[in-house]
Scaffold this motif. Structure first.
Motif, short mmCIF file in Angstrom:
data_model
loop_
_atom_site.label_atom_id
_atom_site.label_comp_id
_atom_site.label_asym_id
_atom_site.label_seq_id
_atom_site.Cartn_x
_atom_site.Cartn_y
_atom_site.Cartn_z
N GLU A 98 0.98 -1.40 -0.13
CA GLU A 98 -0.22 -0.39 0.09
C GLU A 98 0.91 1.31 -0.45
OE1 GLU A 98 -2.55 -0.42 -0.17
OE2 GLU A 98 -3.79 -1.79 0.11
N THR A 99 0.32 1.93 0.20
CA THR A 99 0.85 3.86 -0.04
C THR A 99 0.30 4.31 1.52
OG1 THR A 99 -0.62 4.59 -1.66
CG2 THR A 99 1.16 3.55 -2.70
N VAL A 100 1.03 5.60 1.28
CA VAL A 100 0.34 6.30 2.19
C VAL A 100 -0.90 6.85 1.52
CG1 VAL A 100 0.69 8.51 2.86
CG2 VAL A 100 2.84 7.32 3.45
N PHE A 101 -1.11 7.93 0.55
CA PHE A 101 -2.47 7.53 0.25
C PHE A 101 -3.55 6.91 0.54
CE2 PHE A 101 -5.57 8.42 -3.16
CZ PHE A 101 -6.30 9.54 -2.99
N SER A 102 -3.01 6.24 -0.10
CA SER A 102 -4.42 4.31 0.10
C SER A 102 -4.80 4.10 1.71
CB SER A 102 -3.90 3.23 -0.64
OG SER A 102 -3.21 2.33 -0.14
N ALA A 103 -3.73 4.30 2.29
CA ALA A 103 -3.69 3.97 3.76
C ALA A 103 -4.49 5.72 4.14
CB ALA A 103 -2.07 3.86 4.49
#
Length: 409
Positions: A98-103
């Motif tokens: 995952e990416t920070v944005f998706s988290a």
């Protein structure tokens, strides 16, 4: 004509769920010290204070997630009884690939009121998502604990671990409080964080050692009583499963898998009890399955790096240096349609992790009078296992060698 299942006899399982991965035990055994550390780290929540950040480290299967679930359930119950405590909200998120944005987007969507539209997947930045997260945290109020499982697999984790703990200091939050609980299989994860992130986190670290044979035997006897029929197993079989797992990984998950698979073998042979021999044969089946699972559990780019080394190994060019691994890795990532990592250090980090997990062998190269350290890498398994798991994981190629080889040609 006899029915397909007419010859199925009595089962040795009383409650097979107890031996499955999703089972959550009522009592956590052999982790009293870690639970006490956890309890001390989170006690400020009961006084309405800012929660501490906590980082948990340890190999897979040593109780990190089970202990976290147990402690947070107890904390929520205690917070409901304590007048000084704010309303407590726990948000669990698995960071794998995952990416920070998706988290942050996922956290926002969990906090949004029922009538609100979801935060969009595209068109907005991570900064926009964080702004909305702070807005929703303030709207809900209370204390929020964000549990980030497999945090070492979160792309650019530094930015999230820097932003969230400073939310109140930066006036993003006034009423709401937030704390981070990070769970990692990688002991070196903290070393990769920038100095400013380490200073901001000021986290409590809890290390989960592997279990020894006595501890695993205690855990397994408890599971066997609940999972298997009375007189359905020999005590020596439980002891053997515990000993084998202790010698290998020290993982309760592996020990439980051995008992479950051994029982399945005993049933298949119409044996009345699970015996030592069943556990011995279960070891081979479990180890094959766990190796495949371990590869699938790695992050997207870690799998690509591992596949790159497997290709080089198959061609007889190992041990290999990091630069050559990177070149092959980038071809694989691009062919799969994934944006490749662009720094040699990121590839070295993945190689270090894969070596620590037992996938690779790392050799130190003598630099002569120039000094310094340099390493080469080679695979510690058959390349065909990697090719099969890598192509299955991406679901974009067949598992045979010829199709896999075409990826980098």
């Amino acid at each position: 004509m006899a029915g397909l299942f007419e010859d199925i006899g009595d089962t040795l399982f009383e409650n097979k769920t107890v031996l499955e991965e999703e089972y959550e035990p009522d009592n956590i055994l052999e982790r009293d010290d870690e639970i006490e550390e956890y309890r001390h780290s989170l006690k400020d929540v009961l006084y309405g204070r800012n929660p501490s950040n906590v980082m948990l480290y340890g190999k897979a299967g040593v109780g990190k997630t089970a202990v976290t679930t147990h402690v947070l359930d107890e904390l929520q119950h205690a917070a409901e009884q304590q007048d000084a405590a704010d309303d407590l909200y726990v948000h669990r998120y698995n960071c794998n690939d995952e990416t920070v944005f998706s988290a942050v987007r996922e956290l926002v969507n969990r906090l949004l009121p029922d009538h609100a539209s979801e935060f969009p997947k595209r068109g907005l930045s991570t900064g926009n998502a964080l702004k909305e997260l702070y807005k929703q945290l303030e709207r809900v109020g209370g204390t929020h604990l964000v549990v980030l499982d497999e945090i070492d697999h979160l792309e650019k984790a530094d930015s999230l671990l820097y932003e969230l703990p400073r939310a109140r200091a930066n006036d993003h939050l006034e009423d709401a409080k937030i704390g981070i609980i990070g769970i990692s299989n990688n002991y070196t994860f903290r070393n990769r964080l920038s100095a400013k992130v380490k200073d901001t986190l000021q986290e409590d670290e809890i290390s989960f050692p592997t279990y020894d044979a006595n501890e695993l035997r205690t855990i397994l006897h408890d599971r066997a009583k609940k999972a298997l029929v009375e007189d359905g197993y020999d005590d020596s079989a439980v002891a053997k499963a515990a000993a084998l797992a202790a010698q290998d990984t020290g993982s309760a998950r592996q020990a439980i898998d051995l008992l479950r698979k051994g029982t399945e073998i005993a049933e298949r042979e119409d044996a009345g009890t699970v015996q030592d021999d069943h556990i011995g044969r279960a070891r081979e089946e479990v180890n094959r399955g766990r190796l495949r699972d371990k590869i699938a559990d790695q992050s997207l780019h870690a799998r690509h790096v591992l596949e790159a080394v497997a290709h080089i190994e198959h061609d007889g060019d190992t041990p290999v240096r990091s630069k050559k691994v990177m070149a092959t890795y980038q071809q694989i990532a691009e062919k799969r349609g994934d944006d490749p990592l662009t720094t040699l250090q990121s590839i070295r980090n993945h190689l270090e992790d894969l070596q620590m997990l037992g996938f690779l062998i790392r050799n130190e190269v003598n630099q002569g009078q120039s000094g310094g350290r340099s390493y080469t890498h080679e695979l510690d398994m058959d390349p065909s296992v990697v090719f099969k798991r890598a192509t299955n994981s991406t679901n974009k190629a067949k598992s045979d060698r010829s199709d896999s080889a075409a990826i980098i040609r």
